[in-house]
Scaffold this motif. Sequence first.
Motif, PDB file in Angstrom:
ATOM      1  N   ASP A  79       0.822  -1.209   0.000  1.00 57.30           N
ATOM      2  CA  ASP A  79       0.000   0.000   0.000  1.00 57.30           C
ATOM      3  C   ASP A  79       0.855   1.258   0.000  1.00 57.30           C
ATOM      4  O   ASP A  79       0.496   2.256  -0.633  1.00 57.30           O
ATOM      5  N   LEU A  80       1.982   1.213   0.702  1.00 56.20           N
ATOM      6  CA  LEU A  80       2.852   2.382   0.786  1.00 56.20           C
ATOM      7  C   LEU A  80       4.302   1.929   0.825  1.00 56.20           C
ATOM      8  O   LEU A  80       4.678   1.089   1.644  1.00 56.20           O
ATOM      9  N   VAL A  81       5.107   2.500  -0.067  1.00 59.24           N
ATOM     10  CA  VAL A  81       6.553   2.236  -0.121  1.00 59.24           C
ATOM     11  C   VAL A  81       7.244   3.589  -0.005  1.00 59.24           C
ATOM     12  O   VAL A  81       7.155   4.420  -0.909  1.00 59.24           O
ATOM     13  N   THR A  82       7.922   3.832   1.107  1.00 62.06           N
ATOM     14  CA  THR A  82       8.523   5.141   1.325  1.00 62.06           C
ATOM     15  C   THR A  82       9.980   5.159   0.864  1.00 62.06           C
ATOM     16  O   THR A  82      10.653   4.130   0.875  1.00 62.06           O
ATOM     17  N   PRO A  83      10.492   6.328   0.479  1.00 58.41           N
ATOM     18  CA  PRO A  83      11.882   6.453   0.027  1.00 58.41           C
ATOM     19  C   PRO A  83      12.843   6.555   1.202  1.00 58.41           C
ATOM     20  O   PRO A  83      13.167   7.639   1.684  1.00 58.41           O
ATOM     21  N   ASP A  84      13.297   5.414   1.688  1.00 62.90           N
ATOM     22  CA  ASP A  84      14.266   5.368   2.777  1.00 62.90           C
ATOM     23  C   ASP A  84      15.657   5.431   2.137  1.00 62.90           C
ATOM     24  O   ASP A  84      16.069   4.522   1.439  1.00 62.90           O
ATOM     25  N   GLY A  85      16.392   6.452   2.414  1.00 59.13           N
ATOM     26  CA  GLY A  85      17.697   6.624   1.776  1.00 59.13           C
ATOM     27  C   GLY A  85      17.656   7.781   0.802  1.00 59.13           C
ATOM     28  O   GLY A  85      16.742   7.875  -0.027  1.00 59.13           O
ATOM     29  N   GLN A  86      18.646   8.666   0.919  1.00 52.65           N
ATOM     30  CA  GLN A  86      18.662   9.829   0.044  1.00 52.65           C
ATOM     31  C   GLN A  86      18.741   9.460  -1.437  1.00 52.65           C
ATOM     32  O   GLN A  86      18.087  10.112  -2.267  1.00 52.65           O
ATOM     33  N   PRO A  87      19.500   8.435  -1.849  1.00 50.16           N
ATOM     34  CA  PRO A  87      19.542   8.114  -3.277  1.00 50.16           C
ATOM     35  C   PRO A  87      18.183   7.753  -3.869  1.00 50.16           C
ATOM     36  O   PRO A  87      17.950   7.982  -5.059  1.00 50.16           O
ATOM     37  N   VAL A  88      17.291   7.189  -3.051  1.00 50.07           N
ATOM     38  CA  VAL A  88      15.951   6.877  -3.553  1.00 50.07           C
ATOM     39  C   VAL A  88      15.138   8.164  -3.680  1.00 50.07           C
ATOM     40  O   VAL A  88      14.411   8.366  -4.659  1.00 50.07           O
ATOM     41  N   ARG A  89      15.276   9.055  -2.712  1.00 47.17           N
ATOM     42  CA  ARG A  89      14.615  10.367  -2.822  1.00 47.17           C
ATOM     43  C   ARG A  89      15.151  11.135  -4.027  1.00 47.17           C
ATOM     44  O   ARG A  89      14.380  11.735  -4.790  1.00 47.17           O
ATOM     45  N   TRP A  90      16.474  11.112  -4.213  1.00 45.26           N
ATOM     46  CA  TRP A  90      17.058  11.809  -5.358  1.00 45.26           C
ATOM     47  C   TRP A  90      16.508  11.256  -6.669  1.00 45.26           C
ATOM     48  O   TRP A  90      16.254  11.997  -7.606  1.00 45.26           O
ATOM     49  N   ALA A  91      16.361   9.935  -6.732  1.00 47.91           N
ATOM     50  CA  ALA A  91      15.836   9.320  -7.956  1.00 47.91           C
ATOM     51  C   ALA A  91      14.398   9.767  -8.210  1.00 47.91           C
ATOM     52  O   ALA A  91      14.026  10.044  -9.359  1.00 47.91           O
ATOM     53  N   LEU A  92      13.579   9.832  -7.162  1.00 41.60           N
ATOM     54  CA  LEU A  92      12.204  10.311  -7.332  1.00 41.60           C
ATOM     55  C   LEU A  92      12.196  11.733  -7.892  1.00 41.60           C
ATOM     56  O   LEU A  92      11.409  12.061  -8.788  1.00 41.60           O
ATOM     57  N   ASN A  93      13.071  12.569  -7.375  1.00 42.05           N
ATOM     58  CA  ASN A  93      13.124  13.955  -7.846  1.00 42.05           C
ATOM     59  C   ASN A  93      13.679  14.056  -9.259  1.00 42.05           C
ATOM     60  O   ASN A  93      13.175  14.814 -10.088  1.00 42.05           O
ATOM     61  N   ALA A  94      14.733  13.279  -9.545  1.00 40.66           N
ATOM     62  CA  ALA A  94      15.376  13.366 -10.854  1.00 40.66           C
ATOM     63  C   ALA A  94      14.517  12.762 -11.960  1.00 40.66           C
ATOM     64  O   ALA A  94      14.428  13.307 -13.069  1.00 40.66           O
ATOM     65  N   LEU A  95      13.856  11.654 -11.660  1.00 37.88           N
ATOM     66  CA  LEU A  95      13.089  10.942 -12.683  1.00 37.88           C
ATOM     67  C   LEU A  95      11.666  11.486 -12.826  1.00 37.88           C
ATOM     68  O   LEU A  95      11.099  11.453 -13.920  1.00 37.88           O
ATOM     69  N   HIS A  96      11.102  11.964 -11.719  1.00 35.46           N
ATOM     70  CA  HIS A  96       9.674  12.300 -11.725  1.00 35.46           C
ATOM     71  C   HIS A  96       9.359  13.706 -11.205  1.00 35.46           C
ATOM     72  O   HIS A  96       8.181  14.056 -11.083  1.00 35.46           O
ATOM     73  N   ARG A  97      10.381  14.471 -10.889  1.00 39.71           N
ATOM     74  CA  ARG A  97      10.205  15.856 -10.437  1.00 39.71           C
ATOM     75  C   ARG A  97       9.214  15.959  -9.275  1.00 39.71           C
ATOM     76  O   ARG A  97       8.304  16.787  -9.265  1.00 39.71           O
ATOM     77  N   HIS A 125      23.383  13.884   3.457  1.00 37.98           N
ATOM     78  CA  HIS A 125      24.153  13.818   2.216  1.00 37.98           C
ATOM     79  C   HIS A 125      24.223  12.411   1.631  1.00 37.98           C
ATOM     80  O   HIS A 125      25.055  12.124   0.771  1.00 37.98           O
ATOM     81  N   GLY A 126      23.365  11.529   2.083  1.00 34.16           N
ATOM     82  CA  GLY A 126      23.290  10.193   1.507  1.00 34.16           C
ATOM     83  C   GLY A 126      24.453   9.302   1.855  1.00 34.16           C
ATOM     84  O   GLY A 126      24.797   8.392   1.085  1.00 34.16           O
ATOM     85  N   LEU A 127      25.073   9.507   3.011  1.00 33.29           N
ATOM     86  CA  LEU A 127      26.264   8.739   3.385  1.00 33.29           C
ATOM     87  C   LEU A 127      26.009   7.769   4.534  1.00 33.29           C
ATOM     88  O   LEU A 127      26.952   7.251   5.117  1.00 33.29           O
ATOM     89  N   GLU A 128      24.741   7.524   4.836  1.00 35.25           N
ATOM     90  CA  GLU A 128      24.441   6.573   5.903  1.00 35.25           C
ATOM     91  C   GLU A 128      24.996   5.193   5.566  1.00 35.25           C
ATOM     92  O   GLU A 128      25.415   4.433   6.449  1.00 35.25           O
ATOM     93  N   TRP A 129      24.999   4.836   4.293  1.00 34.86           N
ATOM     94  CA  TRP A 129      25.541   3.537   3.864  1.00 34.86           C
ATOM     95  C   TRP A 129      27.012   3.399   4.266  1.00 34.86           C
ATOM     96  O   TRP A 129      27.459   2.312   4.653  1.00 34.86           O
TER      97      TRP A 129
END
Length: 264
Positions: free
Chosen positions: A59-77, A209-213
């Motif tokens: 039902d809900l998949v959240t963007p955990d991790g900055q690279p996933v958030r960045w991808a949402l913004n870059a691909l889908h604005r 800054h997406g460095l948790e990894w």
Amino acid sequence: MKRNILGVLVDATTYGQAVATVLDAARRRRPFALTALAVHGVMTGVLDREHAARLNSFDLVTPDGQPVRWALNALHRTGLTERVSGPTLTWHVLRAAADEGLPVYLYGSTEQTLDRLALNLQNTLPALKIAGREPSGFRTARPGEDREIADRITASGARIVLVGLGCPRQEIFVHAMRPLLQMPLLAVGAAFDFHAGILRRPPLWMRRHGLEWLWRLASEPRRLWRRYLKLNPHYLLLVAAQKTGLRRPVPPPPATDRTGSFPL
């Protein structure tokens, strides 16, 4: 709203929206499945189309991790300004559940971790009702065990279930259990270890800054080096290919059938 990242459907959402959706499902006693996906979680779907179909049924998949958030913004604005991480979302949900008197059930990890987690939660959220807790069996469920687990959770009076089994085991478990429980199930990853005080979270600047990894890799190099040093570059290449149109991933339709066997 769900957006396609490499064939996995991720929601462009915020903490406030996610918590409100979970609480609404809990109040209405409605089946609901949530997971928070970082790069590793997305890549489990990329590398396993059957699992991608399972993820796409959530039902809900959240963007955990900055690279996933960045991808949402870059691909889908989408314009998201923050990610929605599993540990932080867990805290917000627990605080809201405490405020509304909604009991929670803790499923997964070890008995020792659950003991420390429950103690910490009782100290920080004294109004929180923990209806029950059940450690992982670290094995595959036997036939009929899914209904036994569902019966125990239902009998406990819980209204929200937090599942900490690690990716992708927890998503397989949640997908299998969703039809059996009239309440939200949240796959929350390492949230149990963080809130139990077993794992330390990285400094805020690393998270922003997406460095948790990198922090987690330094903490558990033997277990995590393949995940981060192989999957992260692969993910970035695939996102770049989707952005430029060199790759047009088609999300598999949501899986409606339940898994025959699943991890405990």
